[in-house]
Each structure stands twice: as C-alpha cells, then as structure tokens.
Design a protein around this motif. Structure first.
Motif, short mmCIF file in Angstrom:
data_model
loop_
_atom_site.label_atom_id
_atom_site.label_comp_id
_atom_site.label_asym_id
_atom_site.label_seq_id
_atom_site.Cartn_x
_atom_site.Cartn_y
_atom_site.Cartn_z
N GLN A 76 0.83 -1.21 0.00
CA GLN A 76 0.00 0.00 0.00
C GLN A 76 0.86 1.26 0.00
OE1 GLN A 76 -2.47 -0.58 3.46
NE2 GLN A 76 -4.07 -1.67 2.30
N LEU A 77 1.92 1.25 0.81
CA LEU A 77 2.81 2.41 0.85
C LEU A 77 3.49 2.62 -0.51
CD1 LEU A 77 4.48 1.93 4.36
CD2 LEU A 77 2.77 3.64 3.71
N GLY A 78 3.92 1.52 -1.14
CA GLY A 78 4.57 1.63 -2.44
C GLY A 78 3.65 2.20 -3.50
N TRP A 79 2.41 1.67 -3.54
CA TRP A 79 1.45 2.18 -4.53
C TRP A 79 1.08 3.64 -4.26
CZ3 TRP A 79 0.98 0.13 -8.97
CH2 TRP A 79 1.08 -1.25 -9.16
N ALA A 80 0.96 4.00 -2.98
CA ALA A 80 0.64 5.39 -2.64
C ALA A 80 1.77 6.32 -3.07
CB ALA A 80 0.40 5.51 -1.14
N ILE A 97 3.59 10.49 -7.08
CA ILE A 97 4.51 11.02 -8.10
C ILE A 97 3.77 11.26 -9.41
CG2 ILE A 97 6.53 10.48 -9.51
CD1 ILE A 97 7.70 9.01 -7.14
N VAL A 98 3.01 10.25 -9.86
CA VAL A 98 2.29 10.37 -11.13
C VAL A 98 1.28 11.52 -11.07
CG1 VAL A 98 0.68 9.22 -12.69
CG2 VAL A 98 2.60 7.94 -11.72
N ALA A 99 0.54 11.62 -9.95
CA ALA A 99 -0.45 12.69 -9.82
C ALA A 99 0.20 14.06 -9.85
CB ALA A 99 -1.24 12.50 -8.52
N THR A 100 1.35 14.19 -9.19
CA THR A 100 2.04 15.49 -9.17
C THR A 100 2.43 15.93 -10.57
OG1 THR A 100 2.90 15.07 -6.94
CG2 THR A 100 4.04 16.73 -8.27
N PHE A 101 3.02 15.01 -11.35
CA PHE A 101 3.45 15.39 -12.69
C PHE A 101 2.26 15.59 -13.63
CE2 PHE A 101 7.57 14.05 -11.18
CZ PHE A 101 8.42 14.93 -11.83
#
Length: 412
Positions: free
Chosen positions: A338-342, A347-351
């Motif tokens: 869960q931590l890895g996916w979050a 990162i993806v959402a920020t970019f």
C-alpha cells in the motif's frame, strides 16, 4: 532577513549589468552627409558579447523582438524596418527561438526633406530596446542620436559596405523559380508536408536548411523536421479552438552552395489532404524512424530512473531509502504494498497536475515550456536569493525552527 538578501541581490545584479551590459548599440547611416531630398539608409547596430543573443521580428517560443522607435523630423520619411535572416537557437526547456548572435544591423530606408539647405544639420534619434539571453535573460535599452550634415551632394559613409552586406541578408519574396508543393494530414493539429523543386538544380541540405521560420505564431505552436534537402515537415498545434489556415514565414533552403531564403504564405486550405497511413509510412521511410511499443519506452523510463540513483546529488539519499526498507521489513506485506502504490500514485499525480497546468496556459495562447520561468530575471534573482538564504542557515548564521522542534530532545 530574506527581504534584505533579495534587495541586495537585485541591486548587485542590476549594478553589474548596468556597468557592463552584454549588448552595445550604435546609430549608423550609410552617408556622412545628406543632400536635400536624398534617399539614404539608417541602421541600428547591436553587438553582442560571446554566447549572448538577441531576438528576431518573431522571437519564437520565448524572448522578445528588438524594438526600434524612430524619433525623426516630421518631414523625414522612413520605410519599414528591415530584418536580416536570423539564426535558429534551442534554449533550455526545448524552446526554439530565432535571433542574432555576435552582431546585427537593422535597417530602414529614409528620405530627407527637399527644404534642407547646404550647411544645415539633420538631427535624428531612436529609442531602442531588446532582450538578450544566455543562461538568463537581461533587458536593455538605449537612446541614440545621430547628426548628419547637409551638403549639395551626398557623401557615402565608411559603413556603406556593412549596410550592403546586411541588406543582402534580408529575405525578399521567394524566388519564382522555386516550386513549393504542399500536402496536409490531420485536422486541428496537423502536419504539413513541404516539397521543393527547382528546374535543373538540386537543393543542398545543411545544419540549418531546409527550414521554415514563421513570421507570426500567436495562436499555434510550430516545429519542423528535415527529411531531405528538398523535403520538410511542419507540425502545427493550434492553441485552444484556434484555426490555422495560412502559415506566413520565411522558407530557408540551400542552393548553389549558399543558404537562400524567401518569404511566402502557405495556404493550408487549398493544399490536398493525405491519408494517415500513406503519410505516416512516407515519414518513417524518409527519416529512418523505427516504431517501438509502449513497453519499450516504459523500460527506458525505468532504466533512466535507476541511473538517476547514481547521480551525486542522490547518493546521500540512498542510505535513507535503504533505512526505510529495513524499517519496513517487519511490517505486513499488504501494508508495504500500500505504501509503495501510494508513493507511485503521488509522483504520477504530481506530474499530471504540472502537465495540466502547462497545457492550460498554452491553451490560453501563451508560448511556454518546461523551465520557461528561468527566462525571467526576477525569478532567477528570487531563486538565487532563496538558495543563498538557505545556505546561510546551513552555515549556522541563523536557524529555521519548525513548530514543536524548539526543544527537540531536551537540547537548546
């Protein structure tokens, strides 16, 4: 303290370039003396220091064109400003701009009044402003004056050869013997296939030819690809709902061992439309491109991410990452996943947000790219002041305390 540092940085930078600006401006004429009613040429000469450049009539994705405001007697008639063919530069953020390095002479035809008499003096002035760039951009301006004596017979100046050299570089109408054939693919965002022909002669390809320099691109972005000495592809991406029917610009090509240029208007409405498959195959065959699957590009991106871990600025963080892995070793597998996916989603959402912001600004008609903010001296000064202020904190000049950390671990 931050405001003080910012103020001092602005003052020091302003003083630095006020005393030693990388551009020198001169007001020239191709005559040393003018006769009543005589036609002559006025010129604004800009000399740039090495690696600095100013901008053309159309500056491109960034920059500002040189501006000249003549301040002449009312009875002195002038023609339009003449712009020599510019160079094409690529700035940070893959911004394509058009401008001049080393030196340029902008010219205009002028005619003196018939009422002048021998012994008079013709007083001329010009207000000139420009933006000059290297790693950063600096605005500049100059108030120039020129006094020409009036004589019964005009007298050429020593700069006449310089005027003739730059006049030969001003693009005129495209040579009628150059045939231009167009084909358009797509609607809205489109690709324009440009093929050249010249009876009995072959075009020559070089570092900057063939090419197309737009004279205006306020409502669309334009990029070019050279496929051959006589074959060019223009990619046109309108901003928002803008419709692009005509491309006006300068066609640059190689012929007879020299770079030649001519102005023209490409009528996209009258150009034939080509099918997606035919034109795409033609591009790949001519440019040698190899189609790759999405997974190949994902693998390249992952490899690039791994290589970044070897960068010097990242090395100190690797120990923290390893320590984080060790701390997670005793946790549940589901929790670690869960931590890895979050982390990845963040990162993806920020970019995606950053990309959306750039697209929204572009759709409003602005011409920007990544790193465009570093084109503005104010932003560069502010960032320099911020880094300087943080450096003072690291050296112990002062401390930045977060709430609840004023007495961390019982230490003052």
């Amino acid at each position: 303290m931050y405001n003080l540092i910012l103020f001092l940085t602005v003052v020091l930078c302003g003083q630095l370039y006020a005393d030693d600006h990388p551009v020198k401006a001169n007001f020239l004429a191709d005559v040393d003396a003018v006769a009543p009613g005589q036609s002559f040429r006025l010129g604004i000469e800009l000399t740039m220091e090495e690696k600095w450049h100013t901008y053309w009539l159309f500056s491109g994705d960034a920059g500002l064109p040189i501006e000249v405001e003549w301040q002449l007697p009312a009875d002195v008639v002038t023609g339009p400003l003449q712009w020599p063919l510019p160079n094409k530069f690529e700035e940070q953020g893959e911004l394509v701009v058009y401008g001049y390095a080393d030196e340029v002479l902008l010219m205009a035809e002028a005619t003196g009044p018939q009422a002048l008499a021998a012994g008079d003096t013709l007083h001329l002035a010009a207000e000139v402003s420009w933006l000059v760039c290297r790693e950063l951009c600096i605005p500049g301006e100059a108030s120039l004056t020129l006094a020409l004596p009036v004589a019964a017979v005009g007298k050429p100046s020593a700069q006449q050869a310089q005027f003739a050299r730059y006049a030969a570089q001003v693009p005129g109408a495209l040579d009628e013997r150059v045939a231009v054939e167009l084909a358009v693919r797509g609607e809205g965002a489109m690709e324009v296939d440009v093929r050249l022909a010249y009876e009995g002669k072959a075009f020559e390809q070089g570092e900057q030819v063939p090419d197309f320099y737009p004279l205006a691109a306020d409502d669309f972005a334009l990029s070019t690809r050279r496929l051959a000495a006589d074959h060019l592809v223009l990619s046109v991406e309108p901003y928002g709902d803008a419709e692009v029917d005509t491309l006006r610009g300068v066609l640059v090509y190689g012929l007879d061992g020299a770079v030649q240029a001519g102005t023209l208007a490409l009528d996209l409405r009258a150009a034939p439309r080509q099918g997606e498959g035919i034109l795409a195959r033609d591009y790949r065959a001519a440019s040698g491109e190899v189609a790759r699957s999405l997974w190949v590009y994902i693998a390249f991106a992952a490899l690039g991410g791994l290589i970044l871990n070897l960068m010097p600025c990242v090395l100190p963080v690797i120990s923290l990452k390893v320590l984080g892995f060790v701390n997670q070793a005793g946790e549940e597998t589901k929790r670690v996943q869960q931590l890895g996916w979050a982390f990845c989603a963040g990162i993806v959402a920020t970019f995606l947000v950053l990309a959306l912001a750039v697209l929204l600004v572009k759709s409003s008609g602005e011409q920007i790219g990544w790193g465009f903010q570093f084109q503005y001296p104010g932003f560069v000064v502010a960032m320099s002041a911020l880094v300087f202020a943080l450096a003072l904190s690291l050296f112990g000049v002062y401390e930045i305390l977060l709430p609840g950390t004023g007495n961390l671990g019982g230490l003052e």
